[in-house]
Motif scaffolding. Sequence first.
Motif, PDB file in Angstrom:
ATOM      1  N   HIS A   1      29.559  24.334  89.058  1.00 14.69           N
ATOM      2  CA  HIS A   1      29.404  25.720  89.771  1.00 14.69           C
ATOM      3  C   HIS A   1      27.900  25.512  90.191  1.00 14.69           C
TER       4      HIS A   1
ATOM      5  N   TRP B   1      33.888  26.412  89.427  1.00 11.44           N
ATOM      6  CA  TRP B   1      34.258  27.285  90.608  1.00 11.44           C
ATOM      7  C   TRP B   1      33.215  27.414  91.650  1.00 11.44           C
TER       8      TRP B   1
ATOM      9  N   ASP C   1      35.067  28.628  84.972  1.00 14.30           N
ATOM     10  CA  ASP C   1      33.976  29.086  85.681  1.00 14.30           C
ATOM     11  C   ASP C   1      32.877  28.207  85.896  1.00 14.30           C
TER      12      ASP C   1
END
Length: 219
Positions: free
Chosen positions: A188, A28, A25
């Motif tokens: 991210h 991303w 994550d």
Amino acid sequence: MGEVTVILAVHGVGRPARQLDPGEDERWLSVEQFERVLDVAAERDDVRLTFDDGNESDVEIVLPRLAERGVTAEFFPLAGRLGQRGYLDRDGLRELVRAGMEIGSHGWEPRDWRRLDDRHADRELKDAPKLLGELCGRPVRRYSLPFGAYDRRVLARLRQAGATRVYSSDGGAARRDGWLQARTELPHDLDGDWLDGVLAGSRRRAAHWTNRLFRRAAR
């Protein structure tokens, strides 16, 4: 700008269609963030894009936006995860090829290649690109290092496997003709200031290489 380039590494875009591995994550991007990056890449010939893991978003989100802007990129799927939930299937891989994208190998599974025995090294460095090449209809000879991790033994194995180019995650600018090329992973929390800083570094590095060439020519 002819000597150096900045290579940006993307791992996934949009809402994940699968459960992410620990730490994924952090790399991303939202669709909005990706479009900001893509708009910059479309305007500059010293910026290149690569995509790791072979996520479903490569075809569902990324490919149409690349096509709209006339941008080509390199994709590095995990051969052992083709067809699994949230990943490219074989038809998706072939769709990337038909669209003119370059396909490389990210191995079979996300493993640290520094810790492989000979049997697992063959699977990651030979079997994975062989399968991808059979599906693509052309040899796969470029590699993206999982986790960006490597040492001299990994590089020697890659040369033995016939690698024509290897991508790390060392950050900064890369020589266009280099065998081992540094990439910058997109986080991210990427924003315009972060992106401007990375690309400004590319221009400084390009100026450095230009000055070296002039000094070499003068000598």
